[in-house]
Design a protein around this motif. Sequence first.
Motif, PDB file in Angstrom:
ATOM      1  N   LEU A 184      43.918   4.578  35.482  1.00 11.80           N
ATOM      2  CA  LEU A 184      45.324   4.232  35.362  1.00 11.80           C
ATOM      3  C   LEU A 184      45.489   2.953  34.538  1.00 11.80           C
ATOM      4  CD1 LEU A 184      48.243   4.872  36.677  1.00 11.80           C
ATOM      5  CD2 LEU A 184      47.649   3.006  38.261  1.00 11.80           C
ATOM      6  N   LYS A 185      46.546   2.881  33.741  1.00  9.74           N
ATOM      7  CA  LYS A 185      46.859   1.616  33.091  1.00  9.74           C
ATOM      8  C   LYS A 185      47.359   0.646  34.162  1.00  9.74           C
ATOM      9  CE  LYS A 185      48.081   3.187  28.437  1.00  9.74           C
ATOM     10  NZ  LYS A 185      49.127   3.210  27.378  1.00  9.74           N
ATOM     11  N   PRO A 186      46.798  -0.543  34.242  1.00  9.70           N
ATOM     12  CA  PRO A 186      47.239  -1.501  35.262  1.00  9.70           C
ATOM     13  C   PRO A 186      48.742  -1.780  35.155  1.00  9.70           C
ATOM     14  CG  PRO A 186      45.216  -2.241  34.226  1.00  9.70           C
ATOM     15  CD  PRO A 186      45.700  -1.072  33.417  1.00  9.70           C
ATOM     16  N   TYR A 187      49.331  -2.121  36.280  1.00 11.58           N
ATOM     17  CA  TYR A 187      50.786  -2.269  36.321  1.00 11.58           C
ATOM     18  C   TYR A 187      51.143  -3.371  37.312  1.00 11.58           C
ATOM     19  CZ  TYR A 187      55.705  -0.705  36.659  1.00 11.58           C
ATOM     20  OH  TYR A 187      57.080  -0.616  36.626  1.00 11.58           O
ATOM     21  N   LEU A 188      51.965  -4.315  36.880  1.00 18.68           N
ATOM     22  CA  LEU A 188      52.399  -5.401  37.752  1.00 18.68           C
ATOM     23  C   LEU A 188      53.792  -5.100  38.297  1.00 18.68           C
ATOM     24  CD1 LEU A 188      51.887  -8.231  38.951  1.00 18.68           C
ATOM     25  CD2 LEU A 188      53.050  -9.179  36.935  1.00 18.68           C
ATOM     26  N   ILE A 189      53.880  -4.973  39.617  1.00 15.50           N
ATOM     27  CA  ILE A 189      55.171  -4.853  40.286  1.00 15.50           C
ATOM     28  C   ILE A 189      55.658  -6.267  40.628  1.00 15.50           C
ATOM     29  CG2 ILE A 189      56.367  -4.006  42.338  1.00 15.50           C
ATOM     30  CD1 ILE A 189      54.321  -1.740  42.456  1.00 15.50           C
ATOM     31  N   GLU A 211      43.638   5.192  25.218  1.00 14.05           N
ATOM     32  CA  GLU A 211      44.829   4.660  25.878  1.00 14.05           C
ATOM     33  C   GLU A 211      45.912   5.725  26.005  1.00 14.05           C
ATOM     34  OE1 GLU A 211      45.333   1.860  27.372  1.00 14.05           O
ATOM     35  OE2 GLU A 211      43.415   0.940  26.868  1.00 14.05           O
ATOM     36  N   SER A 212      46.018   6.583  25.003  1.00 13.33           N
ATOM     37  CA  SER A 212      47.069   7.603  25.025  1.00 13.33           C
ATOM     38  C   SER A 212      46.865   8.632  26.126  1.00 13.33           C
ATOM     39  CB  SER A 212      47.142   8.314  23.667  1.00 13.33           C
ATOM     40  OG  SER A 212      46.012   9.158  23.474  1.00 13.33           O
ATOM     41  N   LYS A 213      45.646   8.750  26.627  1.00 13.06           N
ATOM     42  CA  LYS A 213      45.341   9.754  27.647  1.00 13.06           C
ATOM     43  C   LYS A 213      45.336   9.186  29.063  1.00 13.06           C
ATOM     44  CE  LYS A 213      42.487  12.529  24.519  1.00 13.06           C
ATOM     45  NZ  LYS A 213      41.126  13.064  24.244  1.00 13.06           N
ATOM     46  N   ARG A 214      45.583   7.877  29.201  1.00 16.12           N
ATOM     47  CA  ARG A 214      45.540   7.271  30.523  1.00 16.12           C
ATOM     48  C   ARG A 214      46.824   7.541  31.291  1.00 16.12           C
ATOM     49  NH1 ARG A 214      43.338   1.137  30.030  1.00 16.12           N
ATOM     50  NH2 ARG A 214      43.354   1.340  32.302  1.00 16.12           N
ATOM     51  N   PRO A 215      46.721   7.795  32.586  1.00 14.76           N
ATOM     52  CA  PRO A 215      47.927   7.914  33.409  1.00 14.76           C
ATOM     53  C   PRO A 215      48.613   6.556  33.535  1.00 14.76           C
ATOM     54  CG  PRO A 215      45.986   7.900  34.801  1.00 14.76           C
ATOM     55  CD  PRO A 215      45.483   7.952  33.374  1.00 14.76           C
ATOM     56  N   THR A 216      49.886   6.560  33.852  1.00 15.39           N
ATOM     57  CA  THR A 216      50.657   5.323  33.949  1.00 15.39           C
ATOM     58  C   THR A 216      51.508   5.326  35.218  1.00 15.39           C
ATOM     59  OG1 THR A 216      52.515   6.255  32.721  1.00 15.39           O
ATOM     60  CG2 THR A 216      50.810   5.102  31.442  1.00 15.39           C
ATOM     61  N   VAL A 217      51.953   4.140  35.605  1.00 20.17           N
ATOM     62  CA  VAL A 217      52.983   4.015  36.636  1.00 20.17           C
ATOM     63  C   VAL A 217      54.316   4.218  35.938  1.00 20.17           C
ATOM     64  CG1 VAL A 217      54.118   2.480  38.277  1.00 20.17           C
ATOM     65  CG2 VAL A 217      51.616   2.457  38.063  1.00 20.17           C
ATOM     66  N   VAL A 218      55.094   5.181  36.409  1.00 18.12           N
ATOM     67  CA  VAL A 218      56.372   5.472  35.753  1.00 18.12           C
ATOM     68  C   VAL A 218      57.551   4.857  36.490  1.00 18.12           C
ATOM     69  CG1 VAL A 218      55.537   7.590  34.689  1.00 18.12           C
ATOM     70  CG2 VAL A 218      56.567   7.690  36.967  1.00 18.12           C
ATOM     71  N   GLY A 219      57.306   4.310  37.663  1.00 13.89           N
ATOM     72  CA  GLY A 219      58.412   3.660  38.357  1.00 13.89           C
ATOM     73  C   GLY A 219      58.161   3.486  39.835  1.00 13.89           C
ATOM     74  N   ILE A 220      59.148   2.882  40.494  1.00 13.45           N
ATOM     75  CA  ILE A 220      59.122   2.653  41.934  1.00 13.45           C
ATOM     76  C   ILE A 220      60.332   3.392  42.508  1.00 13.45           C
ATOM     77  CG2 ILE A 220      59.172   0.892  43.736  1.00 13.45           C
ATOM     78  CD1 ILE A 220      58.289  -1.038  41.297  1.00 13.45           C
ATOM     79  N   GLU A 221      60.120   4.124  43.550  1.00 13.73           N
ATOM     80  CA  GLU A 221      61.196   4.972  44.086  1.00 13.73           C
ATOM     81  C   GLU A 221      62.365   4.166  44.639  1.00 13.73           C
ATOM     82  OE1 GLU A 221      61.356   7.834  47.872  1.00 13.73           O
ATOM     83  OE2 GLU A 221      60.058   8.590  46.244  1.00 13.73           O
ATOM     84  N   GLN A 222      62.100   3.047  45.302  1.00 10.45           N
ATOM     85  CA  GLN A 222      63.140   2.337  46.035  1.00 10.45           C
ATOM     86  C   GLN A 222      63.951   1.362  45.181  1.00 10.45           C
ATOM     87  OE1 GLN A 222      59.977   2.695  47.014  1.00 10.45           O
ATOM     88  NE2 GLN A 222      60.145   3.955  48.879  1.00 10.45           N
ATOM     89  N   PHE A 223      63.435   0.931  44.048  1.00 14.14           N
ATOM     90  CA  PHE A 223      64.146  -0.032  43.199  1.00 14.14           C
ATOM     91  C   PHE A 223      63.507  -0.043  41.817  1.00 14.14           C
ATOM     92  CE2 PHE A 223      60.884  -2.263  45.621  1.00 14.14           C
ATOM     93  CZ  PHE A 223      60.162  -2.925  44.628  1.00 14.14           C
ATOM     94  N   THR A 237      60.225 -14.116  45.903  1.00 16.88           N
ATOM     95  CA  THR A 237      59.665 -13.324  44.811  1.00 16.88           C
ATOM     96  C   THR A 237      58.299 -12.773  45.225  1.00 16.88           C
ATOM     97  OG1 THR A 237      60.812 -14.595  43.117  1.00 16.88           O
ATOM     98  CG2 THR A 237      58.855 -13.360  42.409  1.00 16.88           C
ATOM     99  N   TYR A 238      58.100 -11.470  44.960  1.00 20.18           N
ATOM    100  CA  TYR A 238      56.847 -10.800  45.324  1.00 20.18           C
ATOM    101  C   TYR A 238      56.198 -10.180  44.086  1.00 20.18           C
ATOM    102  CZ  TYR A 238      58.150 -11.094  50.261  1.00 20.18           C
ATOM    103  OH  TYR A 238      58.476 -11.538  51.511  1.00 20.18           O
ATOM    104  N   GLN A 239      54.870 -10.076  44.160  1.00 18.35           N
ATOM    105  CA  GLN A 239      54.112  -9.382  43.109  1.00 18.35           C
ATOM    106  C   GLN A 239      53.024  -8.529  43.750  1.00 18.35           C
ATOM    107  OE1 GLN A 239      52.588 -12.552  40.608  1.00 18.35           O
ATOM    108  NE2 GLN A 239      54.291 -12.324  39.156  1.00 18.35           N
ATOM    109  N   ILE A 240      52.838  -7.340  43.201  1.00 17.35           N
ATOM    110  CA  ILE A 240      51.718  -6.463  43.586  1.00 17.35           C
ATOM    111  C   ILE A 240      51.114  -5.928  42.289  1.00 17.35           C
ATOM    112  CG2 ILE A 240      50.981  -4.418  44.867  1.00 17.35           C
ATOM    113  CD1 ILE A 240      53.586  -4.615  46.475  1.00 17.35           C
ATOM    114  N   TYR A 241      49.828  -6.178  42.102  1.00 21.21           N
ATOM    115  CA  TYR A 241      49.158  -5.712  40.882  1.00 21.21           C
ATOM    116  C   TYR A 241      48.437  -4.401  41.177  1.00 21.21           C
ATOM    117  CZ  TYR A 241      46.376  -5.869  36.598  1.00 21.21           C
ATOM    118  OH  TYR A 241      45.809  -5.585  35.387  1.00 21.21           O
TER     119      TYR A 241
END
Length: 442
Positions: free
Chosen positions: A430-435, A334-346, A413-417
């Motif tokens: 990548l570690k999954p990430y819910l927007i 888990e420590s070596k997995r890439p992650t989503v660090v953020g969204i540029e627009q918000f 309300t919107y969601q993107i997985y």
Amino acid sequence: MKNQTIIIIALLAFFSACKNSSKESVRSDNVVTTDVTNFWKAYDQIITTQDSVLQYKYLDSLYLDKGTAGLEGIIEARRYTAEEYINAINAYPKFWNSIRENTLQAGDISTQLQIGIVKLKTIYPELKPAKIYFSIGAFRTPGTTIDSLVLIGSELAMADTNTNTSELPENLSHLKAYFATNPNKNLVFLNIHEYVHTQQKPRVYNLLSSVLYEGVAEFITVKALNQTSPNPQIEFGKNNANRIREVFENEMFYVANFNKWLNGDAPNEFGMRDLGYYVGYQICENYYNQAEDKQAAIKTMIELDYENESEIEAFVQKANYFSATLDALEQNFESKRPTVVGIEQFENKSQNVNPKLKTITIKFSEALDGYRTSVDLGPLGRDAFPNGTLNGRKWAKDKKSWDIPVDLVPNKTYQIYITNNFRTSDNRPLKPYLIEFKTENE
């Protein structure tokens, strides 16, 4: 010495029971080969015509419609279609001519198979009955099981070094190496391996459980027949044990690596398919060697409950195969997995996103491979997934961000997985990430 005596007594009893039976009746007890005979009757008619309607008629009436429970089982297990059979028959005449004589000898090994079953029952007295069916498949398995049925794909399992592979396409190129091992001479081993599977509890489809499932069958067969495995993965694994363990430890927690370790052609650094068989085998061998009660160890292996995570973890821990505990290895992964660090627009979870926004840019902790992607619905389902996301997706030049086009409406309300199909070039997921966000009112 005690076990040898038991085996001799059991074999004497078996052959005594057979004395008053014909050779055919002995074969019918556990081994059924009529599908092989029927296939060749169909084959001989199919090759007399290029009329596809007639070809399918012969296949259906002479082979499929007369199929045993074994043929039905292998078709179900490997999802064979009539079209695949017809295509294979038409495309590979040299292969079929070279394999025919071997497959028609399936019934001749019945007595050897019965002896193998007796040996298996000697080391595992709780053995439940199973039936062995020799059929002809369409190149996807030499052997598999459904419930208490052992299903042999004779076109693969009964091949040898003389089998003609010159017509086979690239996706079947691995068969040349398999045929070089003379599988036709190892039919008893294959059948007992599959017979063990009929005794096991259902597997769970993660990589560790799957290699254990296969390793148990391989190791128990070696013990029952008192011979080394004819499968090259075991010897190769022992000769490259440390590196194989190291790579497996890094990859076992991600399901997309199945094809690198079991039943697939995904490339790996070793150039050897199915090394998961070795990993599972070595875990079982380690467990067996440390056990004081060997027969109890065999019973434990065969009766492993793959749905019970604590039981599997305890078994693996006792085998002492891995360099650390499963928890420690998973944390390292888990420590070596890439992650989503953020969204540029918000910021994620924002409640006032501009509904006129046309692009969402997802930023990653490191560069990804630039082509494997996947988005899915969130817990709120399809209604919360933005429109317009398909056309115009693109990667940044540095592969550290990815644009998704969106078509939004106000006050929703919107969601993107973002799924773990995003990967680095060295295959780390990548570690999954819910927007999740809500648009503001106009």
